[in-house]
Design a protein around this motif. Structure first.
Motif, PDB file in Angstrom:
ATOM      1  N   LEU A  73      24.120  49.826 -76.739  1.00  0.00           N
ATOM      2  CA  LEU A  73      23.758  51.241 -76.673  1.00  0.00           C
ATOM      3  C   LEU A  73      24.766  52.153 -77.371  1.00  0.00           C
ATOM      4  O   LEU A  73      24.480  53.323 -77.614  1.00  0.00           O
ATOM      5  CB  LEU A  73      23.633  51.686 -75.208  1.00  0.00           C
ATOM      6  CG  LEU A  73      22.403  51.200 -74.438  1.00  0.00           C
ATOM      7  CD1 LEU A  73      22.464  51.684 -73.005  1.00  0.00           C
ATOM      8  CD2 LEU A  73      21.116  51.667 -75.110  1.00  0.00           C
ATOM      9  N   ALA A  74      25.935  51.641 -77.683  1.00  0.00           N
ATOM     10  CA  ALA A  74      26.963  52.468 -78.319  1.00  0.00           C
ATOM     11  C   ALA A  74      26.475  52.959 -79.682  1.00  0.00           C
ATOM     12  O   ALA A  74      25.847  52.218 -80.441  1.00  0.00           O
ATOM     13  CB  ALA A  74      28.255  51.678 -78.464  1.00  0.00           C
ATOM     14  N   MET A  75      26.772  54.220 -79.998  1.00  0.00           N
ATOM     15  CA  MET A  75      26.382  54.783 -81.288  1.00  0.00           C
ATOM     16  C   MET A  75      27.165  54.117 -82.414  1.00  0.00           C
ATOM     17  O   MET A  75      28.376  53.928 -82.317  1.00  0.00           O
ATOM     18  CB  MET A  75      26.649  56.287 -81.304  1.00  0.00           C
ATOM     19  CG  MET A  75      25.822  57.088 -80.314  1.00  0.00           C
ATOM     20  SD  MET A  75      24.071  57.214 -80.763  1.00  0.00           S
ATOM     21  CE  MET A  75      24.160  58.224 -82.248  1.00  0.00           C
ATOM     22  N   THR A  76      26.484  53.763 -83.491  1.00  0.00           N
ATOM     23  CA  THR A  76      27.136  53.196 -84.665  1.00  0.00           C
ATOM     24  C   THR A  76      27.476  54.317 -85.646  1.00  0.00           C
ATOM     25  O   THR A  76      26.981  55.447 -85.531  1.00  0.00           O
ATOM     26  CB  THR A  76      26.220  52.183 -85.359  1.00  0.00           C
ATOM     27  OG1 THR A  76      25.065  52.871 -85.878  1.00  0.00           O
ATOM     28  CG2 THR A  76      25.768  51.098 -84.389  1.00  0.00           C
ATOM     29  N   THR A 106      30.799  59.277 -77.968  1.00  0.00           N
ATOM     30  CA  THR A 106      30.271  59.641 -79.287  1.00  0.00           C
ATOM     31  C   THR A 106      28.754  59.794 -79.265  1.00  0.00           C
ATOM     32  O   THR A 106      28.094  59.694 -80.300  1.00  0.00           O
ATOM     33  CB  THR A 106      30.659  58.571 -80.332  1.00  0.00           C
ATOM     34  OG1 THR A 106      30.153  57.294 -79.921  1.00  0.00           O
ATOM     35  CG2 THR A 106      32.164  58.504 -80.508  1.00  0.00           C
ATOM     36  N   MET A 107      28.183  60.045 -78.092  1.00  0.00           N
ATOM     37  CA  MET A 107      26.731  60.176 -77.964  1.00  0.00           C
ATOM     38  C   MET A 107      26.316  61.646 -78.080  1.00  0.00           C
ATOM     39  O   MET A 107      26.643  62.452 -77.216  1.00  0.00           O
ATOM     40  CB  MET A 107      26.269  59.614 -76.616  1.00  0.00           C
ATOM     41  CG  MET A 107      24.752  59.575 -76.452  1.00  0.00           C
ATOM     42  SD  MET A 107      24.258  59.062 -74.776  1.00  0.00           S
ATOM     43  CE  MET A 107      24.813  57.353 -74.778  1.00  0.00           C
ATOM     44  N   PRO A 108      25.607  62.021 -79.143  1.00  0.00           N
ATOM     45  CA  PRO A 108      25.194  63.425 -79.292  1.00  0.00           C
ATOM     46  C   PRO A 108      24.376  63.942 -78.112  1.00  0.00           C
ATOM     47  O   PRO A 108      24.544  65.093 -77.689  1.00  0.00           O
ATOM     48  CB  PRO A 108      24.361  63.401 -80.578  1.00  0.00           C
ATOM     49  CG  PRO A 108      24.874  62.223 -81.338  1.00  0.00           C
ATOM     50  CD  PRO A 108      25.209  61.203 -80.297  1.00  0.00           C
ATOM     51  N   GLY A 109      23.485  63.092 -77.572  1.00  0.00           N
ATOM     52  CA  GLY A 109      22.639  63.538 -76.468  1.00  0.00           C
ATOM     53  C   GLY A 109      23.425  63.998 -75.270  1.00  0.00           C
ATOM     54  O   GLY A 109      23.083  64.996 -74.624  1.00  0.00           O
ATOM     55  N   LEU A 110      24.517  63.313 -74.924  1.00  0.00           N
ATOM     56  CA  LEU A 110      25.345  63.701 -73.790  1.00  0.00           C
ATOM     57  C   LEU A 110      26.082  65.005 -74.088  1.00  0.00           C
ATOM     58  O   LEU A 110      26.188  65.875 -73.229  1.00  0.00           O
ATOM     59  CB  LEU A 110      26.321  62.580 -73.447  1.00  0.00           C
ATOM     60  CG  LEU A 110      27.132  62.649 -72.140  1.00  0.00           C
ATOM     61  CD1 LEU A 110      28.333  63.555 -72.240  1.00  0.00           C
ATOM     62  CD2 LEU A 110      26.255  63.028 -70.963  1.00  0.00           C
TER      63      LEU A 110
END
Length: 504
Positions: free
Chosen positions: A77-80, A248-252
């Motif tokens: 699930l980590a953003m690449t 690094t998750m934009p949604g959060l």
């Protein structure tokens, strides 16, 4: 990406009384409108297209335990770097959450099955309902554009459906069907982004109503707490895993508080990108989120009604100390000119407003059309009282009346415990224990007898100190004499797993 899926379950019967002949067999209460159900963060099942494996939302409770308590359980699930650069498609959404899931700090994610089934009782045909699943890791703005496109396709297809014509025959003026969005949590932000006229200039006009359930329009302090988890203090592995995932998750970052929430130097101010960096987040994503929210202020939600959770202890303000976030259950209040209320000594006054345990009440309200319910965040899209409010709005084209009051109580309990070890459960706003019941059920083994912890007064607060016998996902259910039901999910792990080492 696979962004939308239509629910195909046959709608349950909604009336024992035969429909009049001139309605072609459709009950009088059904709407001719098309409905779009938009889930919240963590509310869509996700699949990795490179491996073909589901990485969120599919699997039993044993999968949940492994995902959150093994160091590499959720690494897919980590953003690449490619995804952060806007190259999406590695992860696709495959549908709305169908089983109970669990996320640190968010006290679990309830399935949307009951919400969809409730919507189906108010439409002319299952084809009128679109379940919009999306990759909640991505920016709200990206998912908003995808929702605008999906909603337009859905409405066009529904208007060509034979059941749409039948439904119009018993509605006032036989008007053409329009859109109604039913959105939970982050889904309300995605819906507002979809209604940006720059995507589809006619979509607002083709929308009859927007129903938001616990949407953090002004953000939530818990988003900042998640980013800071594990910095300078020992915390359970699941909570640190979530922080690593969200850094690094934009949604959060789109869920960070946009109101004046940071207590600093005797004042309360907005979070800055520098502050977000200090607590472990990403300055650029925080800056993008602030710009995005500023641009959303001019977007109108047609026929907007909010269902808002109340009575639950909810973070409103925060303090940052050496990269550590200290959340506060009360917050500052502003005058109409923007100045903060202060006492006789010119010190900022703080008020405990409460909310749904994740989103404090004032952040979830945009207009005066509000229904207040004593519910936790995950349950505001599942509890019977919330579903009844959604049904009234769908069927009658009107708001269901004044707020339903603030009955019930507040539930405070940990979200993660060790099996066979006691923990504390507390109920707020309880004057008497008479008629108050508390049950804890094992969702993996529903046939097992429920635990019924004994409530007693401790320092004037109704308190229980239960323990659960084995690792599993449990649901805490509290029932009050006024008929309110408050629930929360709790994950229990093997003793010793709560502070296990992680890869970060």
């Amino acid at each position: 990406m696979n962004q939308h899926h239509r629910h195909t379950t046959t709608a349950p019967a909604t009336s024992a009384t035969p429909a009049p002949p001139d309605t072609d067999g459709l009950p009088d209460h059904v709407t001719q409108d098309a409905v779009v159900v938009v889930p919240g963060i963590m509310g869509s099942a996700l699949r990795d297209t490179t491996t073909g494996k589901h990485v969120w939302g599919i699997g039993g409770i044993s999968w949940l335990l492994k995902a959150w308590t093994l160091p590499k359980g959720l690494e897919a699930l980590a953003m690449t770097e490619d995804e952060l650069a806007g190259k999406t498609g590695r992860i696709e959404a495959t549908g709305l959450l169908r089983t109970s899931a669990w996320t640190p700090y968010l006290a679990g994610s309830e399935p949307y099955t009951d919400l969809v089934d409730t919507v189906l009782t108010s439409v002319a045909d299952p084809a009128a309902v679109l379940e919009f699943a999306y990759d909640w890791r991505l920016p709200v703005a990206v998912n908003g554009r995808l929702l605008a496109e999906a909603a337009r396709r859905h409405l066009t297809a529904w208007r060509d459906h034979p059941a749409h014509t039948e439904a119009r025959r018993h509605r006032v003026d036989q008007r053409e069907g329009r859109l109604v969005f039913v959105a939970h949590s982050m889904g309300g932000l995605v819906t507002r982004a979809a209604l940006d006229p720059r995507h589809d200039g006619d979509l607002q006009g083709d929308t009859r109503g927007v129903i938001t359930l616990g949407t953090p329009f002004q953000g939530a302090v818990k988003a900042a707490v998640i980013l800071a988890t594990g910095r300078g203090a020992p915390v359970p592995l699941p909570h640190r895993k979530l922080r690593t995932l969200c850094a690094t998750m934009p949604g959060l970052h789109d869920l960070l508080p946009q109101y004046r929430s940071l207590r600093s130097g005797g004042d309360v101010r907005h979070l800055t990108p520098r502050d977000v960096t200090a607590i472990g987040g990403n300055a650029e994503l925080a800056r993008d989120a602030a710009r995005f929210h500023h641009g959303q202020k001019t977007i109108t939600l047609p026929g907007h009604r909010s269902v808002v959770g109340v009575n639950q202890p909810t973070f409103q303000n925060l303090t940052i100390n050496g990269g550590t976030v200290v959340p506060h259950l009360d917050g500052a209040r502003a005058n109409s000119d923007g100045t903060l209320l202060r006492d006789a000594n010119e010190r900022v006054r703080f008020f405990r407003v409460q909310g749904d345990g994740t989103v404090y009440k004032e952040s979830a309200i945009l207009t005066e059309a509000v229904t207040h319910l004593p519910l936790q965040h995950g349950d505001v899209a599942k509890a019977q009282t919330a579903l009844e409010a959604v049904t009234e709005i769908l069927r009658d084209d009107i708001h269901p009346g004044p707020p339903l009051g603030e009955a019930g109580c507040g539930l405070s309990a940990p979200d993660f415990v060790e099996a066979d070890r006691t923990w504390k459960l507390q109920l707020g706003d309880v004057d008497s224990l008479a008629g108050v019941t508390c049950r804890i059920t094992d969702l993996a083994h529903p046939d097992r007898p429920a635990l019924e912890p004994t409530l007693a007064w401790e320092d004037g607060i109704a308190t229980a100190r239960p323990s659960v016998p084995a690792p599993s996902l449990y649901r805490i259910e509290v029932h009050t004499p006024d008929g309110s039901d408050i629930t929360q999910l709790l994950l229990a792990a093997e003793p010793g797993q709560t502070l296990a080492e992680s890869e970060d």
